[in-house]
Design a protein around this motif. Structure first.
Motif, PDB file in Angstrom:
ATOM      1  N   VAL A   1     -14.123 -25.191 -25.324  1.00  0.00           N
ATOM      2  CA  VAL A   1     -13.808 -26.612 -25.165  1.00  0.00           C
ATOM      3  C   VAL A   1     -12.653 -27.001 -26.074  1.00  0.00           C
ATOM      4  O   VAL A   1     -11.721 -27.696 -25.661  1.00  0.00           O
ATOM      5  CB  VAL A   1     -15.053 -27.469 -25.458  1.00  0.00           C
ATOM      6  CG1 VAL A   1     -14.682 -28.931 -25.528  1.00  0.00           C
ATOM      7  CG2 VAL A   1     -16.101 -27.251 -24.391  1.00  0.00           C
ATOM      8  N   HIS A  45     -26.970 -30.301 -18.124  1.00  0.00           N
ATOM      9  CA  HIS A  45     -27.610 -29.357 -19.025  1.00  0.00           C
ATOM     10  C   HIS A  45     -29.095 -29.353 -18.713  1.00  0.00           C
ATOM     11  O   HIS A  45     -29.805 -30.279 -19.054  1.00  0.00           O
ATOM     12  CB  HIS A  45     -27.336 -29.729 -20.468  1.00  0.00           C
ATOM     13  CG  HIS A  45     -25.902 -29.569 -20.817  1.00  0.00           C
ATOM     14  ND1 HIS A  45     -25.367 -28.352 -21.147  1.00  0.00           N
ATOM     15  CD2 HIS A  45     -24.897 -30.435 -20.837  1.00  0.00           C
ATOM     16  CE1 HIS A  45     -24.076 -28.491 -21.380  1.00  0.00           C
ATOM     17  NE2 HIS A  45     -23.771 -29.750 -21.195  1.00  0.00           N
ATOM     18  N   GLN A  54      -4.862 -28.027 -15.165  1.00  0.00           N
ATOM     19  CA  GLN A  54      -5.905 -26.998 -15.108  1.00  0.00           C
ATOM     20  C   GLN A  54      -6.952 -27.207 -16.183  1.00  0.00           C
ATOM     21  O   GLN A  54      -8.142 -27.082 -15.939  1.00  0.00           O
ATOM     22  CB  GLN A  54      -5.259 -25.628 -15.288  1.00  0.00           C
ATOM     23  CG  GLN A  54      -4.402 -25.236 -14.099  1.00  0.00           C
ATOM     24  CD  GLN A  54      -4.782 -23.876 -13.569  1.00  0.00           C
ATOM     25  OE1 GLN A  54      -4.850 -22.930 -14.320  1.00  0.00           O
ATOM     26  NE2 GLN A  54      -5.046 -23.784 -12.300  1.00  0.00           N
ATOM     27  N   LEU A  98      -4.980 -29.418 -23.074  1.00  0.00           N
ATOM     28  CA  LEU A  98      -4.926 -30.739 -22.445  1.00  0.00           C
ATOM     29  C   LEU A  98      -3.928 -31.631 -23.169  1.00  0.00           C
ATOM     30  O   LEU A  98      -3.255 -32.466 -22.574  1.00  0.00           O
ATOM     31  CB  LEU A  98      -6.320 -31.358 -22.490  1.00  0.00           C
ATOM     32  CG  LEU A  98      -6.510 -32.695 -21.807  1.00  0.00           C
ATOM     33  CD1 LEU A  98      -6.429 -32.520 -20.312  1.00  0.00           C
ATOM     34  CD2 LEU A  98      -7.835 -33.302 -22.188  1.00  0.00           C
ATOM     35  N   LEU A 145     -12.315 -28.829 -18.014  1.00  0.00           N
ATOM     36  CA  LEU A 145     -13.122 -29.672 -18.898  1.00  0.00           C
ATOM     37  C   LEU A 145     -14.054 -30.551 -18.083  1.00  0.00           C
ATOM     38  O   LEU A 145     -15.212 -30.751 -18.442  1.00  0.00           O
ATOM     39  CB  LEU A 145     -12.210 -30.550 -19.763  1.00  0.00           C
ATOM     40  CG  LEU A 145     -11.669 -29.898 -21.024  1.00  0.00           C
ATOM     41  CD1 LEU A 145     -10.625 -30.781 -21.652  1.00  0.00           C
ATOM     42  CD2 LEU A 145     -12.783 -29.640 -22.011  1.00  0.00           C
ATOM     43  N   ALA A 146     -13.545 -31.074 -16.970  1.00  0.00           N
ATOM     44  CA  ALA A 146     -14.392 -31.913 -16.123  1.00  0.00           C
ATOM     45  C   ALA A 146     -15.534 -31.093 -15.550  1.00  0.00           C
ATOM     46  O   ALA A 146     -16.650 -31.575 -15.419  1.00  0.00           O
ATOM     47  CB  ALA A 146     -13.565 -32.551 -15.013  1.00  0.00           C
ATOM     48  N   ASN A 147     -15.258 -29.826 -15.225  1.00  0.00           N
ATOM     49  CA  ASN A 147     -16.332 -28.956 -14.755  1.00  0.00           C
ATOM     50  C   ASN A 147     -17.415 -28.813 -15.811  1.00  0.00           C
ATOM     51  O   ASN A 147     -18.603 -28.837 -15.508  1.00  0.00           O
ATOM     52  CB  ASN A 147     -15.782 -27.560 -14.422  1.00  0.00           C
ATOM     53  CG  ASN A 147     -15.210 -27.505 -13.029  1.00  0.00           C
ATOM     54  OD1 ASN A 147     -15.420 -28.423 -12.240  1.00  0.00           O
ATOM     55  ND2 ASN A 147     -14.502 -26.447 -12.734  1.00  0.00           N
ATOM     56  N   ILE A 148     -16.975 -28.665 -17.065  1.00  0.00           N
ATOM     57  CA  ILE A 148     -17.954 -28.528 -18.137  1.00  0.00           C
ATOM     58  C   ILE A 148     -18.754 -29.820 -18.273  1.00  0.00           C
ATOM     59  O   ILE A 148     -19.970 -29.811 -18.398  1.00  0.00           O
ATOM     60  CB  ILE A 148     -17.243 -28.179 -19.465  1.00  0.00           C
ATOM     61  CG1 ILE A 148     -16.667 -26.766 -19.367  1.00  0.00           C
ATOM     62  CG2 ILE A 148     -18.196 -28.286 -20.636  1.00  0.00           C
ATOM     63  CD1 ILE A 148     -15.777 -26.381 -20.521  1.00  0.00           C
ATOM     64  N   ALA A 149     -18.037 -30.953 -18.201  1.00  0.00           N
ATOM     65  CA  ALA A 149     -18.725 -32.235 -18.370  1.00  0.00           C
ATOM     66  C   ALA A 149     -19.660 -32.514 -17.203  1.00  0.00           C
ATOM     67  O   ALA A 149     -20.669 -33.190 -17.364  1.00  0.00           O
ATOM     68  CB  ALA A 149     -17.701 -33.348 -18.501  1.00  0.00           C
ATOM     69  N   ALA A 150     -19.315 -32.005 -16.013  1.00  0.00           N
ATOM     70  CA  ALA A 150     -20.125 -32.316 -14.840  1.00  0.00           C
ATOM     71  C   ALA A 150     -21.386 -31.464 -14.789  1.00  0.00           C
ATOM     72  O   ALA A 150     -22.308 -31.762 -14.053  1.00  0.00           O
ATOM     73  CB  ALA A 150     -19.302 -32.100 -13.564  1.00  0.00           C
ATOM     74  N   GLN A 199      -9.161 -28.527 -24.931  1.00  0.00           N
ATOM     75  CA  GLN A 199      -8.687 -29.816 -25.442  1.00  0.00           C
ATOM     76  C   GLN A 199      -7.262 -29.680 -25.967  1.00  0.00           C
ATOM     77  O   GLN A 199      -6.432 -30.566 -25.805  1.00  0.00           O
ATOM     78  CB  GLN A 199      -9.591 -30.312 -26.582  1.00  0.00           C
ATOM     79  CG  GLN A 199     -11.015 -30.616 -26.168  1.00  0.00           C
ATOM     80  CD  GLN A 199     -11.197 -32.007 -25.599  1.00  0.00           C
ATOM     81  OE1 GLN A 199     -10.241 -32.590 -25.117  1.00  0.00           O
ATOM     82  NE2 GLN A 199     -12.402 -32.508 -25.617  1.00  0.00           N
ATOM     83  N   GLY A 253     -31.634 -30.978 -21.752  1.00  0.00           N
ATOM     84  CA  GLY A 253     -30.379 -31.675 -22.016  1.00  0.00           C
ATOM     85  C   GLY A 253     -30.574 -32.647 -23.160  1.00  0.00           C
ATOM     86  O   GLY A 253     -31.059 -32.281 -24.225  1.00  0.00           O
ATOM     87  N   SER A 254     -30.254 -33.909 -22.933  1.00  0.00           N
ATOM     88  CA  SER A 254     -30.350 -34.866 -24.026  1.00  0.00           C
ATOM     89  C   SER A 254     -31.650 -35.651 -23.973  1.00  0.00           C
ATOM     90  O   SER A 254     -31.799 -36.649 -24.647  1.00  0.00           O
ATOM     91  CB  SER A 254     -29.158 -35.816 -23.983  1.00  0.00           C
ATOM     92  OG  SER A 254     -29.172 -36.505 -22.764  1.00  0.00           O
ATOM     93  N   ALA A 269      -7.710 -30.023 -17.595  1.00  0.00           N
ATOM     94  CA  ALA A 269      -8.488 -31.214 -17.255  1.00  0.00           C
ATOM     95  C   ALA A 269      -9.565 -30.862 -16.244  1.00  0.00           C
ATOM     96  O   ALA A 269     -10.714 -31.280 -16.360  1.00  0.00           O
ATOM     97  CB  ALA A 269      -7.567 -32.297 -16.691  1.00  0.00           C
ATOM     98  N   HIS A 270      -9.202 -30.033 -15.254  1.00  0.00           N
ATOM     99  CA  HIS A 270     -10.171 -29.649 -14.224  1.00  0.00           C
ATOM    100  C   HIS A 270     -11.329 -28.858 -14.841  1.00  0.00           C
ATOM    101  O   HIS A 270     -12.489 -29.104 -14.552  1.00  0.00           O
ATOM    102  CB  HIS A 270      -9.461 -28.823 -13.150  1.00  0.00           C
ATOM    103  CG  HIS A 270     -10.332 -28.471 -11.997  1.00  0.00           C
ATOM    104  ND1 HIS A 270     -10.514 -29.315 -10.934  1.00  0.00           N
ATOM    105  CD2 HIS A 270     -11.098 -27.385 -11.754  1.00  0.00           C
ATOM    106  CE1 HIS A 270     -11.355 -28.756 -10.069  1.00  0.00           C
ATOM    107  NE2 HIS A 270     -11.710 -27.584 -10.542  1.00  0.00           N
TER     108      HIS A 270
END
Lengths: 408, 539
Positions: A4, A34, A21, A11, A26-31, A8, A110-111, A23-24
């Protein structure tokens, strides 16, 4: 550097192609949801003692304003092996220890963290298979063992009043009630006089006792083991309630009071390393955190305690007269919640956006429209006491008028 | 990222392989392991082996390259035929019969082991095709089914049938990207004049030379370039061009941009290209020795402050392998609104280096608003180390300005593809609801440093705050989860942001999506758009 951190960096400093690339990715990780499930067992002082990974079955539920429940089923082995592939799950002795002391369990997805302890265990033998079935109960259950004393400042043998009376916005009422009783228990002021068994169940008592004994600092002791997140009374916009209580458990009273008002009472576990539940909390040891949140989606125009009064008046009028357009109307989709633009009580729809169209993300849905076929009106009864309270003169008078009418 | 460590066939391409690759008469198929360490050339020129090193995996037969699809239809109780609603593609299921070859039993087993290690059901390897017309297209594939083959027992060959699945159902290629940011072009010079004879840059740029070396800077009608001093054992020489005559920014906060026209000469005593901001003037209008300098050279960038030809401070950042290229744009941002002593170096819009001066040493104010550029020619053994040529210099105020325009979107695939946007704060942004649409979706205001990613595909989660992404689960929270407050910052909804596919038989078309940058945007603000083209068939 983690992946990450590297992304960053790209980015920020890469060229357009690299930035797109990164951004894509990172968004995959965020999406990614967990969904790893981590089950941790704790000792009675909430120190982690191991991770339960080889469960046969696992369930956990968090109910609103009720004690959460859960269940873990573990492999019970072949009955005689103590090691090797046929041995029982190594956590079984520790879980069975629940009859002697508190066995803390957290289930984290997850959280979201489910926190509670082992209520009871069953060692089952059926169809040639042995299993250990551990029933769990959430921390909220502790509230079932904390009783509301009319005056927490006196020992139980000499209570000067017969009832405790709580009047005000419901969030503050619940907070005050809990705070009174928790202060009584956590400061230990009457512990030498009262029968402790009446206060708490055995497991929890040991934990309380340890923390109370080890905390020579009274201020620290008052925050542990239960910490209450307080809202300012003057900023409390929840509905007004009045309740007299005499030696009922907190859980019982909360269950009674919160039914109609969209108030959420939670008991969470704070562990060292978690963010503090509120500014200035400064928790340092494992703590049960009690939060009371108003989840009603109506809002007033003042943003302070005056909203509580306005909302309650609108609600009373609505419930009595039904809908008086355009003065008072039912909040869309919320049975029993009334709003009034005139009085400044508005409805904020919850933020859930489901959009139909090509390439919809939903796999199934149903939109339900219902024709209003009739009203159920229940007449009679008495208005709550607070409407006649002297500090609420104007609406007191108004409600008085209503009451007279209803008696005709 | 490093390339594959092991390739099969190993070694350089054989001549007849090169022939086939250049001729393009065979499918060029490759399989790359999920972590990019091993690459198998399965078919085509690159798979031709040197007969002394036959270790390779050769493709014998291949099927299932196009994903199967299903239609979703409805038929009424009294309807003749069906009503077509939609169609959905399934995953691609490639069945590949391959032969693993080696010079003896040991090497054959090793190749086979490498092949199996490169495939996994939980990881995605890359099955790719190169063709002369389309370039490189690939699909991420999983090892889907165990091979049904019999063990041959032969020493140097074993046949396997690999069943691979690409979840996405399509072949993809490199994303098409475009970006949009504010222009700072209150002053532009593209050197469309020739000053070779006068050995200077004409009346446009007053020049200040220093250093014991020779050489000079002139314009050739297209760019400004350095004429080396000839001979051996040259010394270095530096020139400062500017301040640009009759130009001053309105505020202290400047953005000065320099576009390079070539790569610099590769040398240890390298030359350097400079950008100057906040230049002062003396009575005659020449440079008074004051300013902020960005120096870009091989492997580092440097910001320094100057007064009266003396360096006040300097900050350098080493960036390994940083090489100025032709058409690279180096931007020096000297000051932001509310933060006049924050300096940033951007290269092609990406931030290379930021420095905030904590003291108040460097000079600013109405007397120091000129702009310029310069070069340093390094002293060297044989002629000087020549810096890059400069093809454009522009400058403007780093103020909140509004800019409207378009980003170009190209989709080389045969499927309509949803666009993706990445917004760099601060400011409020607008993006058109699809190509040609005048409906603008407003996003913002974003904070400085906030990066927001928007997927217009309604099937995917829509908005991400990339500045807050973490690989771990979000920490446990008491009470409510933080709501997706970014959704509140978006007025409107993207509903038509599919970029149309390449039309049959036509070349790839450019579609334009309207964009705007409004209140609060500055030199850091940017919109980046990207889409991954998808095709049903890779060749």
């Amino acid at each position: 550097m983690t992946e990450v951190a590297e992304l960053q960096q790209v980015l920020k400093s890469g060229d357009t192609y690299q930035q797109a690339q990164a951004a894509h990715q990172l968004a995959n990780i965020a999406a990614t949801d967990h969904t790893d499930i981590v089950v941790t067992r704790y000792n009675k002082y909430w120190e982690p003692c191991g991770e339960i990974g080889a469960y046969l079955e696992l369930s956990a539920a968090i109910f609103r304003n009720l004690a959460p429940s859960g269940e873990i089923i573990l492999n019970g082995g072949d009955g005689y092996s103590t090691d090797g592939p046929s041995a029982p799950d190594p956590h079984i002795p520790a879980l069975e220890n629940c009859r002697k002391e508190l066995v803390g369990i957290t289930i984290e997805v997850g959280s979201i963290r489910w926190a509670g302890f082992v209520d009871y265990t069953d060692y089952n033998f059926q169809g040639g298979k042995r299993t250990l079935n551990a029933k769990l109960v959430g921390l909220f259950d502790l509230l079932s063992y904390i009783f509301v004393w009319p005056d927490p400042g006196w020992p139980i043998q000499a209570q000067p009043f017969s009832h405790a009376v709580y009047v005000g916005p419901i969030v503050s009422v619940i907070e005050t009630m809990c705070a009174d009783q928790l202060r009584r228990i956590q400061s230990g002021i009457w512990g030498f006089l009262n029968n402790p068994a009446a206060i708490l169940n055995k497991q929890a008592r040991e934990f309380f006792g340890k923390l109370l004994r080890d905390n020579t600092n009274l201020f620290e002791a008052l925050k542990t083991p239960i910490y209450l997140v307080r809202h300012k009374l003057t900023e409390d916009t929840s509905m007004l309630v009045a309740r007299t209580v005499r030696m009922e458990s907190l859980a019982q009273v909360i269950g009674d009071m919160t039914k109609a008002y969209g108030v959420d009472v939670r008991m969470d576990l704070w562990l060292p390393g978690d963010p503090q539940p509120e500014d200035g909390a400064d928790l340092t040891q494992p703590t049960y955190v009690l939060t009371v949140t108003d989840r009603l989606t109506t809002e007033g125009k003042f943003g302070d305690i005056r909203d509580a009064i306005a909302k309650t008046v609108v609600d009373l009028q609505g419930s009595f007269f039904g809908e008086i357009l355009p003065l008072v109307e039912n909040a869309p989709g919320m049975d029993g919640v009334f709003i009034s633009e005139v009085a400044g009580v508005n409805f904020t729809p919850p933020l859930a956006v489901l959009v139909d169209g090509p390439d919809t993300a939903m796999s199934e849905f149903k939109i339900h429209n219902r024709h209003p076929r009739g009203h159920v009106m229940i007449l009679g009864g008495r208005s709550p006491k607070w409407v006649c309270a002297p500090w609420l003169n104007r609406c007191g008078a108004q409600a008085q008028g209503l009451k007279n009418e209803s008696m005709i | 990222m490093a390339g594959p460590v092991i390739t099969y066939p190993a070694g350089p391409m054989v001549p007849h392989g090169i022939y086939h690759l250049l001729k393009g008469d065979r499918p060029e198929v490759s399989l790359q392991s999920f972590n990019d360490t091993i690459c198998f050339y399965l078919m085509g020129g690159r798979s031709e082996v040197d007969r002394t090193r036959p270790e390779s995996v050769q493709l014998v037969e291949l099927k299932g390259l196009i994903a199967p699809w299903e239609t979703i239809d409805q038929q009424g109780a009294n309807e003749d035929g069906v009503t077509f609603i939609d169609a959905l593609y399934g995953p691609i299921r490639v069945s590949a019969r391959v032969v693993v070859r080696g010079r003896d039993a040991k090497t054959t087993k090793r190749v086979q082991r490498h092949l199996f290690e490169s495939l996994d059901v939980k990881q995605q390897s890359e099955l790719g095709w190169i063709s002369h017309d389309l370039g490189y297209w690939w699909a991420p594939v999983r090892w889907w089914e165990a091979p049904p083959n019999n063990y041959s027992g032969k020493a140097n060959r074993q046949e396997w049938t690999l069943t691979l699945r690409a979840d996405t159902g399509f072949w993809q290629s490199y994303p098409d990207t475009d970006s949009f940011s504010l222009l700072y072009e209150d002053m532009v010079d593209t050197f469309h004049y020739v000053t070779r004879d006068t050995q200077n840059l004409g009346y446009q740029w007053p020049q200040y030379y220093s250093g014991t070396g020779g050489g000079y800077m002139y314009a050739d009608g297209n760019r400004a370039l350095w004429e080396d001093e000839g001979g051996l054992f040259t010394d270095s020489r530096t020139v400062v061009n500017g301040p640009y005559p009759d130009f001053e920014t309105v505020t202290d906060n400047q953005v000065v941009t320099m576009r390079l026209g070539s790569i610099p000469e590769w040398s240890t005593a390298s030359g350097a290209n400079d950008v100057w901001a906040r230049m002062g003037r003396d009575e005659s209008g020449d440079w008074d020795g004051t300013g902020i300098r960005l120096r870009a050279t091989l492997g580092s960038v440097e910001i320094s402050a100057w007064h009266n030809f003396t360096q006040l401070w300097t900050r350098e950042k080493k960036i390994p392998f940083l090489t100025p290229h032709k058409d690279d744009e180096y931007q020096l941002v000297a000051g932001y609104i509310g933060d006049p002593r924050l300096f940033k170096v951007l290269k092609n819009g990406g931030e290379l280096f930021a420095y905030k001066e904590t003291g108040t040493i460097s000079y600013l104010g109405a007397d120091y608003r000129g702009v310029g550029f310069g070069v340093r020619a390094g002293g060297a053994l044989i002629t000087q180390a020549t810096p890059s040529t400069v093809s454009k210099v522009s400058a403007g105020d780093n103020t909140e300005v509004t800019r409207y325009g378009f980003i170009n979107r190209r989709n080389a695939g045969d499927q309509d593809v949803y666009d993706e946007y990445t917004l760099y704060g601060p400011g409020t942004f607008g993006i058109g609801n699809g190509p040609g649409s005048t409906d603008m979706v407003e996003i913002g205001p974003l904070d400085a440093g906030q990066v927001v990613h928007i997927r217009t595909d309604p099937r995917k989660r829509g908005v991400f705050d990339l500045s807050k992404v973490s690989a771990a689960a979000t920490p446990y929270l008491f009470g409510a989860q933080p709501s997706d407050e970014l959704y509140r910052k978006i007025s409107g909804r993207f509903s038509q942001n599919q970029i149309p596919r390449k039309q049959p038989g036509e070349r790839v078309q450019t579609h334009q999506v309207a964009v705007s940058m409004g209140t609060g945007c500055n030199a850091d603000s940017k919109i980046v758009a990207a889409l991954v083209p998808l095709r049903r068939y890779p060749e």
